[in-house]
Write a protein that holds these residues in place. Structure first.
Motif, PDB file in Angstrom:
ATOM      1  N   ILE A  23       0.847  -1.200   0.000  1.00 60.77           N
ATOM      2  CA  ILE A  23       0.000   0.000   0.000  1.00 60.77           C
ATOM      3  C   ILE A  23       0.879   1.246   0.000  1.00 60.77           C
ATOM      4  O   ILE A  23       0.613   2.212  -0.718  1.00 60.77           O
ATOM      5  CB  ILE A  23      -0.963  -0.010   1.216  1.00 60.77           C
ATOM      6  N   GLY A  24       1.959   1.218   0.772  1.00 58.73           N
ATOM      7  CA  GLY A  24       2.892   2.349   0.789  1.00 58.73           C
ATOM      8  C   GLY A  24       3.524   2.578  -0.579  1.00 58.73           C
ATOM      9  O   GLY A  24       3.653   3.714  -1.038  1.00 58.73           O
ATOM     10  N   ILE A  25       3.905   1.490  -1.246  1.00 64.90           N
ATOM     11  CA  ILE A  25       4.491   1.604  -2.591  1.00 64.90           C
ATOM     12  C   ILE A  25       3.472   2.202  -3.553  1.00 64.90           C
ATOM     13  O   ILE A  25       3.785   3.104  -4.338  1.00 64.90           O
ATOM     14  CB  ILE A  25       4.987   0.226  -3.081  1.00 64.90           C
ATOM     15  N   LYS A  26       2.237   1.729  -3.502  1.00 66.88           N
ATOM     16  CA  LYS A  26       1.193   2.238  -4.410  1.00 66.88           C
ATOM     17  C   LYS A  26       0.884   3.703  -4.120  1.00 66.88           C
ATOM     18  O   LYS A  26       0.691   4.496  -5.046  1.00 66.88           O
ATOM     19  CB  LYS A  26      -0.059   1.376  -4.305  1.00 66.88           C
ATOM     20  N   ASN A  27       0.834   4.076  -2.860  1.00 68.00           N
ATOM     21  CA  ASN A  27       0.577   5.484  -2.518  1.00 68.00           C
ATOM     22  C   ASN A  27       1.705   6.390  -3.013  1.00 68.00           C
ATOM     23  O   ASN A  27       1.451   7.488  -3.503  1.00 68.00           O
ATOM     24  CB  ASN A  27       0.384   5.651  -1.007  1.00 68.00           C
ATOM     25  N   ASN A  28       2.943   5.929  -2.899  1.00 63.62           N
ATOM     26  CA  ASN A  28       4.068   6.714  -3.410  1.00 63.62           C
ATOM     27  C   ASN A  28       4.033   6.791  -4.936  1.00 63.62           C
ATOM     28  O   ASN A  28       4.363   7.823  -5.521  1.00 63.62           O
ATOM     29  CB  ASN A  28       5.404   6.144  -2.931  1.00 63.62           C
ATOM     30  N   ILE A 165      12.925  -2.257  -8.939  1.00 61.42           N
ATOM     31  CA  ILE A 165      12.479  -3.491  -8.293  1.00 61.42           C
ATOM     32  C   ILE A 165      12.586  -3.274  -6.798  1.00 61.42           C
ATOM     33  O   ILE A 165      13.578  -2.724  -6.338  1.00 61.42           O
ATOM     34  CB  ILE A 165      13.370  -4.676  -8.742  1.00 61.42           C
ATOM     35  N   PRO A 166      11.653  -3.609  -5.989  1.00 55.19           N
ATOM     36  CA  PRO A 166      10.455  -4.414  -6.207  1.00 55.19           C
ATOM     37  C   PRO A 166       9.212  -3.580  -6.525  1.00 55.19           C
ATOM     38  O   PRO A 166       8.131  -4.128  -6.684  1.00 55.19           O
ATOM     39  CB  PRO A 166      10.284  -5.131  -4.881  1.00 55.19           C
ATOM     40  N   ASN A 167       9.369  -2.232  -6.609  1.00 56.24           N
ATOM     41  CA  ASN A 167       8.196  -1.379  -6.820  1.00 56.24           C
ATOM     42  C   ASN A 167       7.417  -1.776  -8.064  1.00 56.24           C
ATOM     43  O   ASN A 167       6.174  -1.768  -8.060  1.00 56.24           O
ATOM     44  CB  ASN A 167       8.613   0.091  -6.928  1.00 56.24           C
ATOM     45  N   ASN A 168       8.129  -2.123  -9.146  1.00 59.62           N
ATOM     46  CA  ASN A 168       7.428  -2.453 -10.385  1.00 59.62           C
ATOM     47  C   ASN A 168       6.577  -3.721 -10.257  1.00 59.62           C
ATOM     48  O   ASN A 168       5.686  -3.946 -11.060  1.00 59.62           O
ATOM     49  CB  ASN A 168       8.405  -2.546 -11.559  1.00 59.62           C
ATOM     50  N   TRP A 169       6.827  -4.538  -9.268  1.00 59.04           N
ATOM     51  CA  TRP A 169       5.980  -5.703  -9.039  1.00 59.04           C
ATOM     52  C   TRP A 169       4.574  -5.288  -8.612  1.00 59.04           C
ATOM     53  O   TRP A 169       3.605  -5.987  -8.874  1.00 59.04           O
ATOM     54  CB  TRP A 169       6.573  -6.607  -7.962  1.00 59.04           C
ATOM     55  N   GLY A 172       2.231  -2.284 -11.709  1.00 57.75           N
ATOM     56  CA  GLY A 172       2.085  -2.674 -13.108  1.00 57.75           C
ATOM     57  C   GLY A 172       1.265  -1.694 -13.930  1.00 57.75           C
ATOM     58  O   GLY A 172       1.472  -1.553 -15.128  1.00 57.75           O
ATOM     59  N   GLN A 173       0.326  -0.987 -13.295  1.00 58.18           N
ATOM     60  CA  GLN A 173      -0.525  -0.048 -14.030  1.00 58.18           C
ATOM     61  C   GLN A 173       0.197   1.259 -14.356  1.00 58.18           C
ATOM     62  O   GLN A 173      -0.252   2.026 -15.187  1.00 58.18           O
ATOM     63  CB  GLN A 173      -1.824   0.248 -13.267  1.00 58.18           C
ATOM     64  N   TYR A 174       1.338   1.508 -13.723  1.00 60.66           N
ATOM     65  CA  TYR A 174       2.122   2.723 -13.974  1.00 60.66           C
ATOM     66  C   TYR A 174       3.200   2.419 -15.014  1.00 60.66           C
ATOM     67  O   TYR A 174       4.063   1.592 -14.783  1.00 60.66           O
ATOM     68  CB  TYR A 174       2.772   3.239 -12.686  1.00 60.66           C
ATOM     69  N   LYS A 175       3.098   3.085 -16.137  1.00 67.71           N
ATOM     70  CA  LYS A 175       4.052   2.863 -17.232  1.00 67.71           C
ATOM     71  C   LYS A 175       5.099   3.970 -17.257  1.00 67.71           C
ATOM     72  O   LYS A 175       4.872   5.076 -16.773  1.00 67.71           O
ATOM     73  CB  LYS A 175       3.316   2.836 -18.579  1.00 67.71           C
ATOM     74  N   GLU A 176       6.234   3.675 -17.873  1.00 67.49           N
ATOM     75  CA  GLU A 176       7.297   4.666 -18.023  1.00 67.49           C
ATOM     76  C   GLU A 176       6.796   5.853 -18.835  1.00 67.49           C
ATOM     77  O   GLU A 176       6.073   5.695 -19.810  1.00 67.49           O
ATOM     78  CB  GLU A 176       8.492   4.014 -18.727  1.00 67.49           C
TER      79      GLU A 176
END
Length: 199
Positions: A23-28, A165-169, A172-176
């Protein structure tokens, strides 16, 4: 106390830790995405200011009856083309950004030709409104440069976060996102011609 409760408790605690961590990763990720959107809004605001000033500049120059109509038409058409290109910063692609950049480059180019041709018109060179608009345009070009630089900085922070990594795990909905790049040919020195024979 039953022995099977200890492993179940450990598993539940581990699942809770992983859930809060993700959840912290997604919020960031959301925070970085919003920062890119904000900076894109600043880029658009700077370009909108330039477009508004160009409209006033064209009206001022049109007052010089013998001014080259082709130069004015080129500025008006480039401005119209640039304002027709819109981008959604949350789904921006390198191709869309290149198209936007190319359209804005057309405005810059036609505006430069307009300002160079003004040198042949002494009444325009001394017109207070024209001089003020010219100063404001110069200031706005600096604002555009600053806004584009800040946009690129926010894209760098965003890309660095969502692609790591590991944030991109979990993101997935956030693209470069692409960066603003210089227009093709911007690295070449332009020839500047001065014709001192014209009055």
């Amino acid at each position: 106390m039953k022995k099977w409760l200890i492993p179940v408790g450990i598993i539940v605690v581990l699942i809770a830790i992983i859930a809060f961590w993700s959840i912290g990763i997604k919020n960031n990720g959301l925070k970085y995405n919003q920062a890119v959107n904000k900076e894109w809004g600043n880029v658009q605001t700077a370009y909108q200011r330039r477009n508004d000033l160009i409209g006033n500049l064209v009206k001022t120059v049109q007052g010089a009856a013998d001014f080259e109509k082709g130069t004015l038409t080129a500025v008006i058409e480039a401005r119209a083309k640039a304002t027709s290109v819109t981008i959604d910063p949350s789904n921006v692609t390198p191709e869309q950004l290149a198209q936007f950049n190319q359209a804005q480059s057309g405005v810059t180019s036609s505006l430069s030709r307009l300002l160079v041709s003004v040198e042949q018109y002494p009444t325009l060179r001394t017109n207070e409104n024209f001089l003020k608009l010219q100063d404001e345009l110069s200031s706005t070009e600096n604002q555009i440069l600053t806004a584009r630089t800040r946009f690129n900085e926010s894209v760098q922070a965003y890309n660095g976060y969502v692609l790591a990594i590991p944030n991109n795990w979990f993101l997935g909905q956030y693209k470069e996102k692409p960066y603003f790049e210089a227009v093709a040919g911007a690295d070449k020195v332009k020839d500047v011609e001065f014709n001192f024979d014209k009055k």
